[in-house]
Design an enzyme around this catalytic site. Structure first.
Site, PDB file in Angstrom:
ATOM      1  N   CYS A  20       7.073 -11.665  -2.853  1.00  0.00           N
ATOM      2  CA  CYS A  20       7.931 -11.924  -3.998  1.00  0.00           C
ATOM      3  C   CYS A  20       9.169 -11.056  -3.870  1.00  0.00           C
ATOM      4  CB  CYS A  20       7.210 -11.594  -5.308  1.00  0.00           C
ATOM      5  SG  CYS A  20       5.759 -12.605  -5.632  1.00  0.00           S
ATOM      6  N   GLY A  46       9.908 -15.752  -1.506  1.00  0.00           N
ATOM      7  CA  GLY A  46       9.093 -16.616  -2.359  1.00  0.00           C
ATOM      8  C   GLY A  46       9.824 -17.880  -2.726  1.00  0.00           C
ATOM      9  N   ASN A 121       6.769  -7.066  -7.347  1.00  0.00           N
ATOM     10  CA  ASN A 121       6.505  -7.409  -5.954  1.00  0.00           C
ATOM     11  C   ASN A 121       5.366  -6.522  -5.474  1.00  0.00           C
ATOM     12  OD1 ASN A 121       8.097  -6.612  -2.798  1.00  0.00           O
ATOM     13  ND2 ASN A 121       6.588  -8.194  -3.217  1.00  0.00           N
ATOM     14  N   GLY A 122       4.300  -7.135  -5.011  1.00  0.00           N
ATOM     15  CA  GLY A 122       3.151  -6.374  -4.549  1.00  0.00           C
ATOM     16  C   GLY A 122       1.860  -7.001  -5.029  1.00  0.00           C
ATOM     17  N   TYR A 261       8.311  -9.197  10.088  1.00  0.00           N
ATOM     18  CA  TYR A 261       8.446 -10.576   9.615  1.00  0.00           C
ATOM     19  C   TYR A 261       9.078 -10.727   8.230  1.00  0.00           C
ATOM     20  CZ  TYR A 261       7.021 -15.231   7.963  1.00  0.00           C
ATOM     21  OH  TYR A 261       7.020 -16.486   7.444  1.00  0.00           O
TER      22      TYR A 261
END
Length: 488
Positions: A20, A46, A121-122, A261
């Site tokens: 995210c 996302g 985010n996480g 990535y």
């Protein structure tokens, strides 16, 4: 919340899912428009849904939509409903809670002291445990997102001020988190004490910004101030930023796969340019696993920087032997089996004029299930390649991630059940080699991995999880007890 893996087609599941992205700005007219641009830059993190919450000095406005930023938030009617000089936003791929509008962030709640919105985010590894405790106290959850747990912890905190309540809440959490929150007077950012997920501070003509990556600052012409430190809670008001450090000091464990990535190549994270790191990864890979070949070909787009580095170090020409179709999205409908099995060719096509009769080195970032790699190799062989060698710009992925990245369960990861030689045979390449864990560390300017005190989170390669996995352990214990009971 313990990670749940989404139902996808075989081809869709054979990759890491991006996580995210969060973005917030404080003190800029038409803040929501700026957030929209920032989320555009973070779209790679996302593609499922996005949301923005703004505040105009009197009231909060909330817009949340399923789909890409460009398909929803570029409409003037939507932006007109988001007035104010403060706003936060979120672009989402679900790793917990499943799909649906009720799980789209930022989440918003009305507390006794006013409204508060939060984006995350996480992944929280004790959210289910906390949720059960809160439900016993009467809490009613309106989503299945682990992020909502934070709102309830704030609501029940007995501290006096919002910042104190927020700190009280986040210090009860386990796992990975980078939060951006918005109240009537403040924008708040927080990063977990290990700093697993990124968060940066920026400045745009005096307006402060919090964002997942620096590429989101670049798109709006903002200045990069610094990374938010692991364990830092930063509070931004009209007086400027103020930082708190409520967590016990510990050694950071930033996610090393961000460099492989997840992050955009033009971002700079923790002082390292992602593109340069990926090129160094390719150089290390060429040193560790040389091969006699005529051409280095990236599996686009994620394998491209590493392939450039491999080519430079090995002295083998680089060429685009595979062309990617950028106009095939995740929402492509695959109603029939015949079309479904064409999934790889919808996104990639071999450039047969470049690779015919050539010994090819294919460079990719990782292998997950292996089915996509298998199809790409066959496509290159069908186009006339004389030999196909594969080099992977990371160590074998043998364990699931519980920190905000949607990966298949361990048993479905190819490297968890096959040796490298067995994987080579499965993918049908002439040779296969992965970058070593120490090679990866060297690419980020660390001499080698410190096994007693690792410098990064590399659990997907080593199974060395840096935090407790409370929910996962509870789920596994429940499963074992259930099996024992059924077999008793």
């Amino acid at each position: 919340m313990t990670q749940t893996h989404q139902t996808t087609t075989e081809n869709e599941a054979d990759c890491f899912r991006d996580e995210c992205g969060v973005f917030g700005i404080y003190g800029k007219p038409d803040a929501a428009a700026v957030v929209t641009l920032g989320l555009h830059a973070l779209q790679h993190r996302g593609q499922e849904a996005a949301g923005i919450v703004s505040f105009d000095g009197k009231q909060f406005s909330v817009e949340r939509h399923v789909g890409l930023i460009g398909d929803t938030f570029t409409k003037q009617s939507v932006m007109d409903r988001l007035p104010g000089s403060r706003a936060i936003g979120h672009t989402r791929y679900s790793t917990t809670g499943g799909e649906g509008l009720r799980n789209v962030q930022p989440l918003f709640a009305e507390f006794a002291g006013g409204g508060f919105a939060i984006a995350h985010n996480g992944n929280l590894t004790n959210a289910l445990t906390k949720q059960r405790e809160l439900q016993k106290r009467g809490a009613i959850f309106s989503s299945t997102s682990d992020t909502e747990t934070v709102l309830h912890l704030i609501a029940v905190s007995e501290r006096d001020r919002l910042v104190e309540k927020f700190i009280d809440a986040v210090t009860q959490l386990e796992g990975a988190f980078s939060f951006v929150g918005l109240s009537g007077k403040k924008m708040i950012g927080a990063r977990d004490p290990l700093g697993i997920r990124p968060l940066v501070l920026g400045d745009l003509d005096g307006a402060y910004i919090l964002a997942s990556e620096t590429c989101a600052l670049d798109i709006i012409g903002a200045r990069i101030v610094r990374d938010i430190q692991p364990g830092e809670v930063i509070v931004i008001t009209e007086e400027g930023p103020r930082s708190y450090f409520p967590f016990e000091k510990t050694n950071p464990r930033f996610c090393i796969f961000e460099y492989v990535y997840f992050a955009r190549p033009d971002s700079t994270i923790e002082g390292r340019n992602v593109y340069e790191v990926r090129k160094k990864i390719g150089q290390e890979l060429a040193r560790e696993a040389p091969v006699n070949a005529d051409m280095v070909v990236p599996v686009p787009d994620s394998g491209t920087p590493a392939a450039i580095g491999f080519s430079q170090e090995a002295g083998i020409p680089f060429d685009l032997g595979i062309i990617r179709n950028h106009y095939v999205g995740r929402t492509f409908i695959q109603p029939q089996s015949a079309i479904r099995h064409m999934g790889v060719r919808l996104k990639h096509n071999a450039n047969r004029w470049a690779i015919r009769d050539k010994r090819i080195v294919l460079v990719d970032d990782s292998i997950v299930r292996g089915t996509t790699s298998q199809k790409i190799v066959q496509m290159v062989r069908d186009a006339g390649a004389a030999e196909v060698h594969m080099r992977i710009a990371s160590p074998p992925t043998s364990a699931s991630c519980f920190y905000g990245v949607d990966t298949p369960e361990k048993s479905k990861l190819l490297a968890s059940r096959m040796s490298i030689e067995e994987m080579r045979d499965f993918i049908r390449v002439d040779s296969l080699a992965f970058l070593s864990i120490n090679g990866l560390y060297r690419a980020v300017n660390e001499p080698q991995r410190n096994d007693q005190c690792p410098q990064f989170c590399d659990a997907c390669f080593t199974s060395d999880y840096p935090t407790a996995l409370t929910d996962q352990e509870h789920t596994e214990s429940t499963r074992v007890l259930s099996l024992l009971a059924n077999n008793g």
